[in-house]
Design a protein around this motif. Structure first.
Motif, PDB file in Angstrom:
ATOM      1  N   VAL A 295      -6.061  67.833  55.443  1.00  0.00           N
ATOM      2  CA  VAL A 295      -5.188  66.812  54.532  1.00  0.00           C
ATOM      3  C   VAL A 295      -4.160  67.791  53.810  1.00  0.00           C
ATOM      4  O   VAL A 295      -2.834  67.147  53.817  1.00  0.00           O
ATOM      5  CB  VAL A 295      -6.148  66.412  53.630  1.00  0.00           C
ATOM      6  N   ILE A 296      -4.141  68.943  53.657  1.00  0.00           N
ATOM      7  CA  ILE A 296      -3.356  69.925  53.311  1.00  0.00           C
ATOM      8  C   ILE A 296      -2.295  69.853  54.031  1.00  0.00           C
ATOM      9  O   ILE A 296      -0.886  69.904  54.022  1.00  0.00           O
ATOM     10  CB  ILE A 296      -4.071  71.153  52.725  1.00  0.00           C
ATOM     11  N   PHE A 297      -2.596  70.242  55.355  1.00  0.00           N
ATOM     12  CA  PHE A 297      -1.606  70.271  56.404  1.00  0.00           C
ATOM     13  C   PHE A 297      -0.694  69.201  56.604  1.00  0.00           C
ATOM     14  O   PHE A 297       0.297  69.351  56.844  1.00  0.00           O
ATOM     15  CB  PHE A 297      -2.290  70.822  57.902  1.00  0.00           C
ATOM     16  N   ALA A 298      -1.355  67.805  56.386  1.00  0.00           N
ATOM     17  CA  ALA A 298      -0.685  66.881  56.529  1.00  0.00           C
ATOM     18  C   ALA A 298       0.561  66.590  55.352  1.00  0.00           C
ATOM     19  O   ALA A 298       1.562  66.203  55.689  1.00  0.00           O
ATOM     20  CB  ALA A 298      -1.563  65.570  56.332  1.00  0.00           C
ATOM     21  N   PHE A 299       0.046  66.942  54.269  1.00  0.00           N
ATOM     22  CA  PHE A 299       1.077  66.900  53.042  1.00  0.00           C
ATOM     23  C   PHE A 299       2.071  68.022  53.123  1.00  0.00           C
ATOM     24  O   PHE A 299       3.398  67.756  53.025  1.00  0.00           O
ATOM     25  CB  PHE A 299       0.231  67.296  51.613  1.00  0.00           C
ATOM     26  N   LEU A 300       1.864  69.167  53.844  1.00  0.00           N
ATOM     27  CA  LEU A 300       2.763  70.153  54.050  1.00  0.00           C
ATOM     28  C   LEU A 300       3.729  69.573  55.025  1.00  0.00           C
ATOM     29  O   LEU A 300       5.010  70.079  55.007  1.00  0.00           O
ATOM     30  CB  LEU A 300       2.086  71.495  54.518  1.00  0.00           C
ATOM     31  N   LEU A 301       3.299  69.093  55.870  1.00  0.00           N
ATOM     32  CA  LEU A 301       4.230  68.405  56.932  1.00  0.00           C
ATOM     33  C   LEU A 301       5.098  67.299  56.493  1.00  0.00           C
ATOM     34  O   LEU A 301       6.184  67.218  56.990  1.00  0.00           O
ATOM     35  CB  LEU A 301       3.214  67.859  58.389  1.00  0.00           C
ATOM     36  N   PHE A 302       4.709  66.525  55.627  1.00  0.00           N
ATOM     37  CA  PHE A 302       5.485  65.419  55.456  1.00  0.00           C
ATOM     38  C   PHE A 302       6.605  65.610  54.468  1.00  0.00           C
ATOM     39  O   PHE A 302       6.614  66.467  53.510  1.00  0.00           O
ATOM     40  CB  PHE A 302       4.659  64.449  54.189  1.00  0.00           C
ATOM     41  N   PRO A 303       7.824  65.109  55.010  1.00  0.00           N
ATOM     42  CA  PRO A 303       9.125  65.430  54.384  1.00  0.00           C
ATOM     43  C   PRO A 303       9.264  64.812  53.019  1.00  0.00           C
ATOM     44  O   PRO A 303      10.389  64.140  52.740  1.00  0.00           O
ATOM     45  CB  PRO A 303       9.989  65.045  55.410  1.00  0.00           C
ATOM     46  N   GLN A 304       8.349  65.158  52.232  1.00  0.00           N
ATOM     47  CA  GLN A 304       8.454  64.481  50.822  1.00  0.00           C
ATOM     48  C   GLN A 304       9.769  65.155  49.864  1.00  0.00           C
ATOM     49  O   GLN A 304      10.457  64.239  49.250  1.00  0.00           O
ATOM     50  CB  GLN A 304       7.320  65.078  49.812  1.00  0.00           C
ATOM     51  N   ARG A 305      10.313  66.254  50.257  1.00  0.00           N
ATOM     52  CA  ARG A 305      11.594  66.804  49.655  1.00  0.00           C
ATOM     53  C   ARG A 305      12.862  65.896  49.969  1.00  0.00           C
ATOM     54  O   ARG A 305      13.648  65.698  49.251  1.00  0.00           O
ATOM     55  CB  ARG A 305      11.451  68.187  49.338  1.00  0.00           C
ATOM     56  N   PHE A 306      12.812  65.919  51.254  1.00  0.00           N
ATOM     57  CA  PHE A 306      13.902  65.142  51.891  1.00  0.00           C
ATOM     58  C   PHE A 306      14.012  63.585  51.328  1.00  0.00           C
ATOM     59  O   PHE A 306      15.149  63.095  50.930  1.00  0.00           O
ATOM     60  CB  PHE A 306      13.775  65.255  53.411  1.00  0.00           C
ATOM     61  N   TRP A 307      12.905  63.156  51.450  1.00  0.00           N
ATOM     62  CA  TRP A 307      12.535  61.857  51.076  1.00  0.00           C
ATOM     63  C   TRP A 307      13.228  61.650  49.450  1.00  0.00           C
ATOM     64  O   TRP A 307      13.784  60.610  49.249  1.00  0.00           O
ATOM     65  CB  TRP A 307      11.372  60.967  51.201  1.00  0.00           C
ATOM     66  N   ARG A 308      12.618  62.391  48.756  1.00  0.00           N
ATOM     67  CA  ARG A 308      12.846  62.424  47.213  1.00  0.00           C
ATOM     68  C   ARG A 308      14.384  62.441  46.870  1.00  0.00           C
ATOM     69  O   ARG A 308      14.925  61.788  45.766  1.00  0.00           O
ATOM     70  CB  ARG A 308      12.182  63.240  46.535  1.00  0.00           C
ATOM     71  N   LEU A 309      14.998  63.685  47.419  1.00  0.00           N
ATOM     72  CA  LEU A 309      16.495  63.804  47.326  1.00  0.00           C
ATOM     73  C   LEU A 309      17.293  62.484  47.884  1.00  0.00           C
ATOM     74  O   LEU A 309      18.221  62.255  46.938  1.00  0.00           O
ATOM     75  CB  LEU A 309      16.821  64.803  48.033  1.00  0.00           C
ATOM     76  N   SER A 310      16.914  62.151  49.003  1.00  0.00           N
ATOM     77  CA  SER A 310      17.718  60.930  49.348  1.00  0.00           C
ATOM     78  C   SER A 310      17.376  59.675  48.462  1.00  0.00           C
ATOM     79  O   SER A 310      18.490  58.740  48.357  1.00  0.00           O
ATOM     80  CB  SER A 310      17.263  60.611  50.913  1.00  0.00           C
ATOM     81  N   ASN A 311      16.246  59.488  48.150  1.00  0.00           N
ATOM     82  CA  ASN A 311      16.016  58.367  47.372  1.00  0.00           C
ATOM     83  C   ASN A 311      16.913  58.429  45.823  1.00  0.00           C
ATOM     84  O   ASN A 311      17.314  57.609  45.603  1.00  0.00           O
ATOM     85  CB  ASN A 311      14.659  58.340  46.915  1.00  0.00           C
ATOM     86  N   ARG A 312      17.019  59.450  45.450  1.00  0.00           N
ATOM     87  CA  ARG A 312      17.684  59.845  44.281  1.00  0.00           C
ATOM     88  C   ARG A 312      19.167  59.579  44.387  1.00  0.00           C
ATOM     89  O   ARG A 312      19.823  58.936  43.695  1.00  0.00           O
ATOM     90  CB  ARG A 312      17.642  61.207  43.621  1.00  0.00           C
ATOM     91  N   TYR A 313      19.530  59.985  45.491  1.00  0.00           N
ATOM     92  CA  TYR A 313      20.889  60.005  45.897  1.00  0.00           C
ATOM     93  C   TYR A 313      21.431  58.255  46.164  1.00  0.00           C
ATOM     94  O   TYR A 313      22.276  57.913  45.538  1.00  0.00           O
ATOM     95  CB  TYR A 313      21.432  60.607  47.075  1.00  0.00           C
ATOM     96  N   TYR A 314      20.838  57.566  47.016  1.00  0.00           N
ATOM     97  CA  TYR A 314      20.987  56.404  47.268  1.00  0.00           C
ATOM     98  C   TYR A 314      20.731  55.118  46.217  1.00  0.00           C
ATOM     99  O   TYR A 314      21.278  54.262  46.309  1.00  0.00           O
ATOM    100  CB  TYR A 314      20.432  56.093  48.907  1.00  0.00           C
ATOM    101  N   TYR A 315      19.687  55.336  45.451  1.00  0.00           N
ATOM    102  CA  TYR A 315      19.361  54.495  44.392  1.00  0.00           C
ATOM    103  C   TYR A 315      19.771  55.030  43.316  1.00  0.00           C
ATOM    104  O   TYR A 315      19.090  54.496  42.130  1.00  0.00           O
ATOM    105  CB  TYR A 315      17.771  54.148  44.463  1.00  0.00           C
ATOM    106  N   ASN A 316      20.530  55.959  42.954  1.00  0.00           N
ATOM    107  CA  ASN A 316      21.159  56.596  41.798  1.00  0.00           C
ATOM    108  C   ASN A 316      19.984  56.854  40.725  1.00  0.00           C
ATOM    109  O   ASN A 316      20.224  56.372  39.480  1.00  0.00           O
ATOM    110  CB  ASN A 316      22.184  55.522  41.089  1.00  0.00           C
TER     111      ASN A 316
END
Length: 333
Positions: free
Chosen positions: A274-295
């Protein structure tokens, strides 16, 4: 405008001086140094957080920013319909994630905290916050949202550097997201959620350097605003990511975190997946993009661009880390 006399009246203190400090207020009062914080969520959620801290203290985990009660025995003041909390000001330094000794201390403290969370029954009038069993859905939803944001970028008449880089790098992060979803699906995540529910434990959910305050004799954990029912693997992986991105994804730091956590409370074999799955998931990329496209945040265009550039530039060392982690902790995909 905050009415100081209302804070004084409701908390039965006399404010001698007040100054803003990183999103909170530092108060010097007749009863000592205090931290005043404006809360951007409701009373029910606040009572969950208050109850969580009190539960930790009851279980011997005392190094938290405990709330003071108002004259009505409530952990908040209401001023102009805004909620404020008052806690002790903890004088110390923020945890240095580049210092191996600090990281070891923080990992140990996290394990002690998780152990003390067990058996938490939230107050009756509070709102139970939980992410148990939600991650397969959340991962899937966030991967789909990456395509939606690409469509938003493509529709723009004038595409900025962020849009162009996002479109170019999207597939890499989508593939990571799919890998993470598969790893989580192949894990015993649901079983772990059920046992977490049974033991009634919770996670901090924002265990990072500015919430880990080191004083001469102890490590203090503050700001439980995001705490909720959650598998402890989330806190561990989230903490690891926040450390590793600052040290060029050096596997040695991951090992320090896991070894020092295990010294206090050993992880079960199924939790590593489960730790490995969380480390793999591109959370930082998703979060940055979300902040950009949804202001979501008011950053300058070049701030978004620089953050994305930094994220893309670490792809090789990150992927190398993933392979090292797999080998070190026997992870099979």
């Amino acid at each position: 405008m905050m009415r100081e006399f209302e804070i004084e009246r409701q908390f039965d203190i006399k404010i001698e001086s007040i100054k803003p400090n990183k999103g909170v207020y530092y108060l010097k009062t007749d009863k000592g140094e205090r931290c005043l914080k404006k809360i951007n969520y409701g009373v029910q959620k606040l009572l969950f957080v208050y109850g969580a801290k009190e539960h930790l203290i009851l279980n011997g985990f005392n190094n938290v920013d405990r709330y003071f009660l108002n004259i009505e025995e409530e952990p908040f003041a209401v001023v102009n319909e805004d909620l404020y909390t008052l806690s002790e000001w903890i004088n110390g330094r923020e945890c240095n994630f580049k210092d191996k000794n600090d990281v070891a201390l923080a990992a140990e403290k996290l394990a002690y905290m998780h152990r003390a969370t067990k058996g938490y029954e939230p107050p009756e009038n509070s709102k139970l916050k939980s992410d148990l069993e939600r991650w397969p859905h959340l991962m899937d939803k966030r991967i789909k949202s990456l395509d939606k944001m690409r469509a938003m970028g493509r529709k723009r008449g004038t595409k900025g550097a962020f849009d162009l880089n996002y479109i170019k790098s999207l597939q890499f992060y989508k593939d990571l997201g799919k890998r993470a979803t598969k790893v989580l699906g192949d894990s015993r995540y649901m079983d772990i959620c059920r046992s977490t529910e049974e033991e009634k434990s919770f996670c901090h959910h924002d265990y990072t350097y500015h919430n880990i305050i080191i004083t001469d004799d102890c490590v203090n954990v503050i700001d439980f605003d995001y705490c909720k029912r959650e598998v402890r693997a989330y806190d561990i992986a989230n903490f690891m990511t926040k450390v590793l991105k600052r040290v060029d994804w050096d596997i040695e730091y991951a090992k320090i975190i896991i070894d020092n956590y295990n010294k206090v409370d050993s992880l079960r074999e199924e939790e590593y997946k489960v730790i490995f799955a969380f480390l793999l998931f591109p959370q930082r990329f998703w979060r940055l993009s979300n902040r950009y496209y949804y202001n979501e945040v008011n950053w300058a265009q070049n701030t978004f661009g620089n953050k994305l550039d930094n994220l893309i530039s670490e792809q090789d060392i990150y992927m190398n880390f993933i392979e090292e982690f797999k080998e070190l902790y026997n992870q099979v995909e």
